[in-house]
Design an enzyme around this catalytic site. Structure first.
Site, short mmCIF file in Angstrom:
data_model
loop_
_atom_site.label_atom_id
_atom_site.label_comp_id
_atom_site.label_asym_id
_atom_site.label_seq_id
_atom_site.Cartn_x
_atom_site.Cartn_y
_atom_site.Cartn_z
N GLU A 139 0.89 -1.08 -0.05
CA GLU A 139 -0.06 0.01 -0.06
C GLU A 139 0.87 1.27 -0.05
OE1 GLU A 139 -3.15 -0.22 2.84
OE2 GLU A 139 -3.30 2.04 3.01
N ARG A 140 2.10 1.13 0.80
CA ARG A 140 2.84 2.46 0.91
C ARG A 140 3.66 2.73 -0.19
NH1 ARG A 140 3.50 1.02 7.43
NH2 ARG A 140 1.65 2.13 8.09
#
Ligand SMILES: Cc1cc2nc3c(=O)[nH]c(=O)nc-3n(C[C@H](O)[C@H](O)[C@H](O)COP(=O)(O)OP(=O)(O)OC[C@H]3O[C@@H](n4cnc5c(N)ncnc54)[C@H](O)[C@@H]3O)c2cc1C
Length: 387
Positions: free
Chosen positions: A250-251
């Site tokens: 996600e990051r």
């Protein structure tokens, strides 16, 4: 403007071809509609279309309808979707392709993969991720949504609420993080794949927000929602560890997407500065403005190299939490600096909604908060040194 992969490339000629075909799709079928989608949110049909074009499972196995590509294809997709100029679309898609589907591939059963990856990759269904709650955001371990096993029925009963959920109104399924054992600390969490049409799932009103208007954001309640054992993703009690794994992808994708969005802002501002005249000269040729561009370009390039180097390690199988956190933080800081300068260079026009830069600034602000806020990234990085 010619579409080229930046130098220091993790990209091959195949990635470049993919980039060009996505760029053509974006120019033809996405960019003309982004202003309208600020009012309506993006239509599900664009997701179906991307499914038809094979864009939703670029790095997913072919047996589920994916393209079997490497991790960098996801970065190409995020970068080119960012160039459409809709942070809301970028975010909604990223949740689907980079946050929900990878954990299903990694931790899911064959049945779950068949059920959800095929439909998700085809764009027939759109998914959401439910971590955040009204009383727990950065502190994931503080979530209260409970799942309790009803032994007599052989089912789990879920109660609680989730907030700020992207795709929450359109999703057919939510990957839901719950607590299943209050006494087990980090080993007391479990993830469920919950159909959004299950009795007891309540979609609240659409939350109004500063930016990302093309995405829908929901407050959700779960009132005695019953799911079978087959809805468990991964292992009972390992949900916290599973979601920490998810957060790395996600990051990483948030870093690539927001930096590409900042590049889009830079490009449009450069065009503006080459046209606009003040004091008898084009704006960009005033030294102070030229220096702003130099500074932005330097920071973008530095962040991009960090993102690509980090992505290369991640793709090689390293669980590089520190570097991913650094890349995410650096990208969001640079992106915010860049859009602020871009608005400044636009002057009053930058404050007007008819200029895309106004939207980009509102959209990009989120990246310093979502997917691990700046302060949390600093803390993860600091702790990685044993502090
Ligand atoms: C538009 C939008 C879409 C989102 N989509 C999703 C989604 O799809 N799914 C989902 O689960 N969540 C989603 N989120 C939630 C997002 O991940 C959280 O907002 C984020 O994790 C921050 O949590 P919080 O809002 O509760 O802030 P808080 O945790 O209350 O933090 C508030 C501020 O304090 C800082 N802070 C907190 N603790 C510390 C500390 N120990 N030291 C120093 N500073 C600290 C934070 O960095 C932040 O700046 C979304 C949010 C938004 C706004």
């Amino acid at each position: 403007m010619a579409v080229t992969a930046p130098e220091l490339s993790i990209f091959t000629d195949e990635h470049q071809q993919l980039r060009e075909s996505i760029a053509a799709f974006v120019a033809r079928e996405v960019a003309p509609h982004v202003s309208e989608w600020e009012h309506t949110t993006f239509p599900d049909s664009i997701v179906r279309r991307m499914g038809e074009l094979g864009l939703l499972g670029l790095s997913m196995p072919e047996q589920y309808g994916g393209q079997g590509g490497d991790y960098f294809t996801n970065i190409v997709l995020a970068e080119e979707i960012a160039r459409a100029g809709s942070g809301g679309l970028l975010m909604g898609l990223s949740v689907h392709t980079d946050m929900v589907m990878p954990p299903i591939l990694e931790f899911g059963t064959d049945e779950q993969r068949e059920r959800y990856l095929k439909a998700g990759i085809a764009g027939e269904e759109i998914y959401a991720l439910g971590i955040t709650e009204p009383d727990a955001g950065s502190d994931v371990a503080a979530i209260k949504t409970r799942a309790v096993r009803d032994e007599s029925a052989g089912e789990w009963v879920i109660d609680g609420s989730k907030t700020y959920i992207t795709n929450g109104h359109r999703a057919s399924m939510i990957m839901l993080v719950t607590r299943t054992d209050l006494d087990a600390g980090y080993d007391g969490f479990t993830i469920f794949l919950v159909p959004m049409d299950a009795p007891g799932v309540i979609r609240g009103h659409k939350l109004e927000k500063m930016g990302m208007h093309a995405s829908d954001t929901a407050l959700l309640a779960f009132d005695g929602v019953r799911v079978p054992d087959s809805a468990i993703l991964g292992e009972v009690g390992r949900g916290f560890q599973h979601i920490m794994w998810e957060l790395q992808a996600e990051r990483a994708i948030a870093a690539a997407g927001c930096l590409a969005y900042a590049q889009y802002a830079f490009d449009m501002t450069l065009e503006y500065a080459l046209e606009r005249k003040t004091f008898g000269r084009t704006l960009g040729t005033h030294q102070a403005i030229r220096h702003k561009f130099a500074n932005m370009a330097m920071e973008i390039e530095a962040a991009r190299r960090l993102i690509y180097a980090t992505a290369a390690d991640y793709a090689a199988g390293k669980y590089n939490v520190r570097e991913i956190s650094m890349a995410k933080l650096k990208a969001t800081q640079v992106a915010w600096m860049v859009v602020d300068e871009c608005v400044q260079i636009h002057g009053g026009a930058g404050y007007m909604s008819e200029f895309a830069i106004e939207r980009v600034m509102r959209d990009i602000r989120l990246y310093r908060i979502g997917a691990g806020a700046d302060e949390i990234m600093l803390d993860v990085i600091g702790k990685s040194y044993g502090l």
